[in-house]
Design an enzyme around this catalytic site. Structure first.
Site, PDB file in Angstrom:
ATOM      1  N   GLU A  54      77.680  76.867  73.885  1.00  0.00           N
ATOM      2  CA  GLU A  54      79.003  76.525  74.539  1.00  0.00           C
ATOM      3  C   GLU A  54      78.986  77.392  75.816  1.00  0.00           C
ATOM      4  O   GLU A  54      79.898  77.247  76.420  1.00  0.00           O
ATOM      5  CB  GLU A  54      80.053  77.191  73.370  1.00  0.00           C
ATOM      6  CG  GLU A  54      80.403  76.071  72.401  1.00  0.00           C
ATOM      7  CD  GLU A  54      79.134  76.396  71.044  1.00  0.00           C
ATOM      8  OE1 GLU A  54      79.307  75.814  70.158  1.00  0.00           O
ATOM      9  OE2 GLU A  54      78.369  77.194  71.217  1.00  0.00           O
ATOM     10  N   PHE A  65      87.749  78.701  57.044  1.00  0.00           N
ATOM     11  CA  PHE A  65      86.637  78.595  57.450  1.00  0.00           C
ATOM     12  C   PHE A  65      86.523  78.347  59.250  1.00  0.00           C
ATOM     13  O   PHE A  65      87.015  77.406  59.390  1.00  0.00           O
ATOM     14  CB  PHE A  65      85.719  77.386  57.105  1.00  0.00           C
ATOM     15  CG  PHE A  65      84.333  77.102  57.489  1.00  0.00           C
ATOM     16  CD1 PHE A  65      83.319  78.227  57.297  1.00  0.00           C
ATOM     17  CD2 PHE A  65      83.767  76.155  58.086  1.00  0.00           C
ATOM     18  CE1 PHE A  65      82.045  78.044  57.917  1.00  0.00           C
ATOM     19  CE2 PHE A  65      82.750  75.620  58.631  1.00  0.00           C
ATOM     20  CZ  PHE A  65      81.685  76.736  58.566  1.00  0.00           C
ATOM     21  N   GLN A  66      85.689  78.904  59.802  1.00  0.00           N
ATOM     22  CA  GLN A  66      85.766  78.955  61.532  1.00  0.00           C
ATOM     23  C   GLN A  66      87.176  78.992  61.927  1.00  0.00           C
ATOM     24  O   GLN A  66      87.235  78.582  63.117  1.00  0.00           O
ATOM     25  CB  GLN A  66      84.930  77.661  61.928  1.00  0.00           C
ATOM     26  CG  GLN A  66      83.524  77.754  61.550  1.00  0.00           C
ATOM     27  CD  GLN A  66      82.720  76.428  61.978  1.00  0.00           C
ATOM     28  OE1 GLN A  66      83.397  75.550  62.345  1.00  0.00           O
ATOM     29  NE2 GLN A  66      81.399  76.820  62.199  1.00  0.00           N
ATOM     30  N   LYS A  98      93.110  70.357  64.087  1.00  0.00           N
ATOM     31  CA  LYS A  98      92.307  68.957  63.931  1.00  0.00           C
ATOM     32  C   LYS A  98      93.520  68.397  63.419  1.00  0.00           C
ATOM     33  O   LYS A  98      93.265  67.007  63.835  1.00  0.00           O
ATOM     34  CB  LYS A  98      91.528  69.450  62.585  1.00  0.00           C
ATOM     35  CG  LYS A  98      90.590  68.198  62.198  1.00  0.00           C
ATOM     36  CD  LYS A  98      89.529  68.427  61.500  1.00  0.00           C
ATOM     37  CE  LYS A  98      88.704  67.281  61.043  1.00  0.00           C
ATOM     38  NZ  LYS A  98      87.686  67.790  59.922  1.00  0.00           N
ATOM     39  N   MET A 121      67.761  95.172  89.086  1.00  0.00           N
ATOM     40  CA  MET A 121      68.943  96.083  89.461  1.00  0.00           C
ATOM     41  C   MET A 121      69.281  97.415  88.755  1.00  0.00           C
ATOM     42  O   MET A 121      69.511  98.229  89.159  1.00  0.00           O
ATOM     43  CB  MET A 121      70.261  95.225  89.438  1.00  0.00           C
ATOM     44  CG  MET A 121      71.367  95.809  90.264  1.00  0.00           C
ATOM     45  SD  MET A 121      71.241  96.085  92.025  1.00  0.00           S
ATOM     46  CE  MET A 121      71.558  94.513  92.566  1.00  0.00           C
TER      47      MET A 121
END
Length: 584
Positions: A48, A110-111, A160, A479
């Site tokens: 993602e 959940f999630q 959803k 760096m």
């Protein structure tokens, strides 16, 4: 039409034809609707974060809205870095995530994650859609807000059940134009007319050593043509920020290069000496100004910007003008055409600095080994076409590109400025290639940054993108190593990457041909080989581990205190040498 179908219909209506995403449970209704949708290409990235950074690169290269999609929970949290990156660099982005069903919000389902809370400081605005009939108006507002004024990401979190529920026909803009117009009007503000420029012109004409300081706002506003006309007419010597590189074009006689921590000596000397600073589309970032109290100590400031919040934030401006940059620049150009500035002595002084205080070639460039990073970038700049797009990662290679590559347009230089996101370059290059399929797109990366999002090699293979990948490999976090060497007594800590994988074998695993070079006399052949190959190709460049970026300003110091390699060597003390010997 349910909520998911409406989103895709809105994309088509707004001519959004490319989106970047990754499916999951709570966003699945939108992916189900994609099966029957025409006109929207969904690009499946492999993480993602890659989706968000690809949408960012797409927007930077095209000037259009970038769109990324993910599911709830870890899908949403994985977007955070990419969205923050877009926010810090003012990139227009629409972020759409699924959320657990409305009835489960707040139950630790959940999630489930609090997306609005997490994203609060990294977006222009965010929404949680609670009613399906609200979705059309919210979507219109979000797309408008992301692109108007100072651009930035806007996040819509959608449960959803909202995606699955039918929308009332009267709520859809396509069926009820008045509703769409009302939503559009809510957040659209009319650009202010050109402000009174008389005070700015008076300051310009009274100055003896005026300097033009431009940033990323020029490109974001599409004001490149107006800016160049003003720069040519005024004759002002100019410096740029990292995000302003390309504003002048590659052939302008007036530009002195980038200012700041790794800026050119010419640019930093000019800022230190100027008596007037005309700031256009820049925010006086700390990496550009160094110690603020020592920045342009003799200068009065004129500040032109689209965002009122940037005025007087770090340095008070005598004249602060908010408005459309093109409009203001055109008016200033006309005024200076009628009454030119008389700054010939200052122009000559700046030209001398530009020819003697730029970025000098290193002593080892005439040798065959090892490859010197800046020389590689200089040859890359000479060989690539003028319209090539370079997507950098973050590190020494990023600064070498900023210093030594000659860009003809700000949209050709994709670089993570405000956030400094390692792993930005590869997915950003993917997004740029979708935005500009007919242009050469090159990802210049370091070995550390490349590993951050190396999974996106699979995206290149899937879509057969002709990307050119360049890894400057010094087998360390360059760096960090440089700052540890210079400012931490050369006490190296957790920077060794000498167990890097075989990058050529990694590329071949994704059906991407690769080439290795390790001597300076191989640079031209290596670059020409990847450019002429019809398809993706990786060039692995072995560079010296102890190459540094010069000049450098110590964090917290003034820009006039630039160090170069020779000064560093002269200032070495026995204590420093002892610590080097101990570290070795």
């Amino acid at each position: 039409m349910n909520g998911a179908q409406h989103i895709l219909e809105a994309f088509q209506r707004h001519q959004i034809d490319t989106v970047f995403g990754y499916p999951g449970g709570c966003i699945m209704p939108l992916y189900d609707a994609l099966v029957d949708a025409d006109g929207v290409e969904h690009v499946l990235c492999r993480h993602e974060q890659g989706c968000a950074l690809a949408a960012d690169g797409y927007a930077r290269a095209s000037g259009r809205l970038g769109v990324c999609i993910a599911t709830s929970g870890p899908g949403a949290t994985n977007l955070i870095t990419g969205v923050a990156n877009a926010h810090r660099d003012s990139i227009p982005m629409l972020v759409i995530t699924g959320q657990v069903p409305s009835a489960l919000i707040g139950t630790d389902a959940f999630q489930e994650t609090d997306v609005l809370g997490m994203a609060l400081g990294i977006v222009k605005h965010s929404y949680l859609v609670t009613e399906t009939d609200e979705l059309p108006a919210i979507l219109e507002e979000a797309m408008s807000l992301a692109q108007e004024g100072r651009p930035g990401p806007v996040w819509i979190d959608i449960p959803k059940d909202v995606l699955l529920t039918d929308i009332a026909p009267t709520a859809c803009p396509s069926a009820a134009p008045d509703t769409a117009q009302a939503a559009q009007t809510t957040l659209t503000t009319t650009a202010p007319p050109c402000p009174d420029l008389s005070d700015a012109l008076a300051l310009l004409h009274n100055a003896r050593q005026p300097l033009l300081y431009s940033g990323g706002g020029v490109g974001l506003a599409g004001a490149e043509a107006a800016f160049r006309a003003f720069a040519d007419t005024s004759g002002l010597p100019g410096v740029v920020t990292l995000k302003g590189i390309g504003n002048h074009g590659k052939h302008s006689p007036h530009q002195l290069g980038m200012l700041g921590m790794h800026g050119s000596r010419a640019a930093n000397l000019a800022v230190d000496a100027c008596d007037l600073l005309l700031v256009i589309g820049a925010r006086l970032d700390d990496r550009a100004t160094g110690k603020l109290a020592d920045f342009a100590p003799n200068a009065r400031i004129i500040h032109l910007d689209a965002d009122q919040a940037e005025f007087h934030k770090l340095r008070r401006a005598e004249v602060a003008l908010r408005g459309d940059l093109s409009t203001m620049l055109q008016a200033l150009t006309q005024a200076l055409s009628n009454r030119p500035l008389t700054i010939a002595d200052w122009q000559a002084r700046c030209r001398t600095w530009a020819t003697t205080k730029g970025f000098p070639a290193a002593d080892n460039e005439a040798t065959v080994a090892p490859i010197h990073g800046p020389e590689f970038v200089r040859q890359l700049s000479r060989i690539t076409p003028d319209d090539a797009i370079i997507a950098c990662d973050v590190g020494q290679h990023q600064m070498w590109v900023a210093q030594h590559y000659q860009f003809d347009h700000p949209r050709h230089h994709l670089s993570s400025g405000g956030l400094g996101t390692m792993g930005f370059g590869l997915p950003a290059a993917i997004g740029a290639q979708f935005a500009r399929p007919d242009q050469v797109v090159i990802n210049v990366s370091g070995d550390g940054s490349f590993m951050m999002n190396a999974q996106e090699l699979a995206t290149i293979r899937r879509y057969r993108l002709p990307l050119k990948l360049i890894i400057l490999d010094n087998q360390c976090l360059g760096m960090v190593r440089q700052q540890q060497e210079l400012f931490y007594g050369n006490r190296e800590s957790q920077i060794d990457l000498d167990d890097n994988p075989d990058f050529l074998a990694m590329a071949r695993a994704f059906d991407i041909p690769s080439l290795h070079i390790e001597r300076s006399d191989q640079i031209r052949r290596g670059i020409e080989t990847i450019l002429t190959y019809q398809g993706p190709m990786l060039l692995h460049v072995a560079i010296a581990r102890d190459d540094n970026v010069w000049p450098i300003v110590k964090p917290g110091a003034g820009n006039r205190e630039m160090l170069d390699e020779h000064q560093r060597n002269r200032k070495e003390t026995p204590t420093t040498k002892t610590s080097k010997e101990t570290a070795a």
